[in-house]
Design a protein around this motif. Structure first.
Motif: not given
Length: 510
Positions: A325, A349, A379
């Protein structure tokens, strides 16, 4: 004959559709993946129809022939259209020459070759089953001309006769670059002599676009010798460590690099100096956000320069890995490019970014017109960005026209949230990619969005195919339905506002 068929522009449009759709109107492209055999039959039927149309009416002849010959998979049909006594076909479908080429033979060949604009197919040999002696005989005869003089796009799966290649792709003398665009696509370079591609491409002065596929250990320094190149797509095949190459050019309009991973891309261009306006990095396998940041720093003053306006990084991510992420730190290498107009990071993400992070990022890109962040996948980590971050984005980037953002819409029902949107209104955005944005109260979301994005006409959630097994995110249908409700509320609000405006106008007129 109907009067409409006397207008060449209308006939061209009709015949172009006959070439693509066949005689029954079904698109070949539509069936190509699911029903390839049926698609092929329809395509062949369309070509037969064009051949018949070229013979049925004089006013149809040239237009039908142009549509029939505009695209060839190989040169074989051109050679096969020559007088039958010039060549013979063996049992293994190889074309052999039987006598010397004459002026009359060349006249027949030229009549059709001049109509070809697109030549080649990744699944076909460029020369088909033509014997080398036949190829060289024709080339020798047309020493003052070219085999396909009006060619614009060429796809090569290697070629068996390298010294004949210039006669295939060369453009007419005196052609202007803006009107003579030639795309050379090499598919399967391993079948070629190592220096054939270099010798061929470096001599093509009108080359504007090129797609090249190389093993990762290939030395690409010779690319610097290609003059006038505007768009370059490179596919680095293989998993071996890349070979450092020295590639320098003044400017590229577009650069696309396919590679094993982003680290491979960064290592491959360590010796490059290639300013480009559009940059696309398309790795096959994912890496951590830290690795992405490291590669972006490696690309600084290699591919990332002040002229950069568009950047896309596209990779299939594993949604469960939070180390992949993005954070504010990941964006830092890109935040110095204030000329950026398009940023597409839709497969990454963004759940770790909050409103302040988003504000800091977009303040570096005031000219932004297109932004996609984390919208393609579902996600598991919920987003931290809220309506406040969205408003900050819209206020900072007034030129924004395309938007994709995952944000938390469950925290909008408050007077403070309603006041946030006052004074901010973007009428350019009509489609909003919301990805897996959580939503609970469609009406409240609609009230707020109708203030800042009054012209919305569509919401798009994440893709169905977001996991290796082809599963979509949980409750995708339910979220999609709720976003549909938001759109209905916004539409009703807009209709009501227009109705009120009409009433006020009538009162003023009265």
């Amino acid at each position: 004959m109907h009067a409409c068929l006397l207008i060449p522009e209308i006939v061209k449009l009709i015949f172009a559709n006959v070439h693509v759709y066949g005689t029954d109107g079904f698109s070949v492209v539509h069936f190509i993946d699911l029903y390839s055999k049926l698609a092929t039959r329809r395509y062949v039927a369309g070509r037969h129809s064009l051949a018949a149309l070229s013979r049925v009416c004089r006013s149809f002849k040239d237009i039908a022939l142009d549509a029939l010959w505009v695209k060839l998979d190989s040169l074989e049909p051109l050679f096969a259209c020559l007088p039958r006594d010039l060549w013979t076909m063996t049992d293994d479908r190889k074309l052999l020459i039987q006598r010397p080429v004459t002026e009359a033979d060349w006249s027949v060949f030229e009549q059709y070759a001049s109509r070809v604009r697109i030549l080649g197919n990744a699944d076909f040999d460029l020369f088909g089953g033509i014997d080398a002696e036949f190829v060289y005989a024709m080339i020798g005869f047309c020493s003052q001309s070219l085999l396909v003089p009006n060619l614009r796009i060429l796809c090569c799966k290697g070629y068996r006769y390298p010294d004949s290649f210039p006669f295939v792709y060369a453009l007419p003398p005196g052609s202007q670059p803006h009107s003579s665009v030639c795309v050379i696509e090499f598919v399967g370079p391993h079948s070629m002599c190592p220096r054939v591609g270099e010798l061929a491409l470096c001599g093509l002065t009108h080359l504007r676009k090129a797609t090249l596929i190389f093993p990762s250990r290939e030395d690409l320094s010779w690319l610097s010798r290609i003059v006038g190149l505007q768009e370059l797509r490179i596919v680095l095949a293989g998993i071996l460590p890349p070979l450092r190459s020295q590639f320098r050019t003044s400017y590229l309009e577009k650069l696309v690099i396919h590679s094993f991973n982003l680290t491979t891309s960064g290592s491959s261009v360590a010796g490059w100096v290639v300013p480009c306006r559009q940059l696309q990095l398309i790795p096959t396998f994912t890496e951590s956000a830290v690795a992405v940041e490291r590669v972006l720093r490696m690309l600084d003053q290699r591919l990332l320069f002040d002229v950069l306006e568009h950047i896309l990084i596209d990779v299939v991510f594993e949604p469960n890995h939070i180390d992949k992420a993005f954070t504010l730190q990941t964006f830092t290498p890109l935040m110095r490019f204030s000329s950026l107009k398009e940023v597409d990071l839709s497969t990454f993400c963004m759940s770790l970014l909050d409103d302040d992070d988003l504000g800091s990022i977009v303040k570096s890109w005031p000219r932004l017109e297109c932004l996609y962040l984390g919208t393609k996948c579902f996600w598991q980590t919920p987003p931290k960005i809220t309506f406040r971050g969205l408003v900050t984005l819209l206020a900072t980037c007034p030129d924004l026209r395309n938007l994709g953002l995952v944000f938390d819409t469950t925290k909008v029902a408050s007077p403070t949230a309603e006041r946030l949107g006052h004074g901010v209104c973007n009428t350019n955005i009509t489609h909003f990619h919301v990805g897996c944005s959580p939503i609970e109260q469609p009406l409240e979301v609609a009230v707020l969005l109708s203030v800042v994005l009054p012209c919305l006409g569509e919401f798009l959630v994440e893709s169905w195919l977001v996991k290796p097994g082809g599963e979509s995110g949980p409750d995708r249908q339910a979220r999609n339905a709720k976003w549909g409700e938001v759109l209905e509320h916004i539409s009703h609000t807009l209709i009501k506002q227009e109705s009120n405006a009409t009433v006020k106008t009538r009162d003023v007129t009265s």
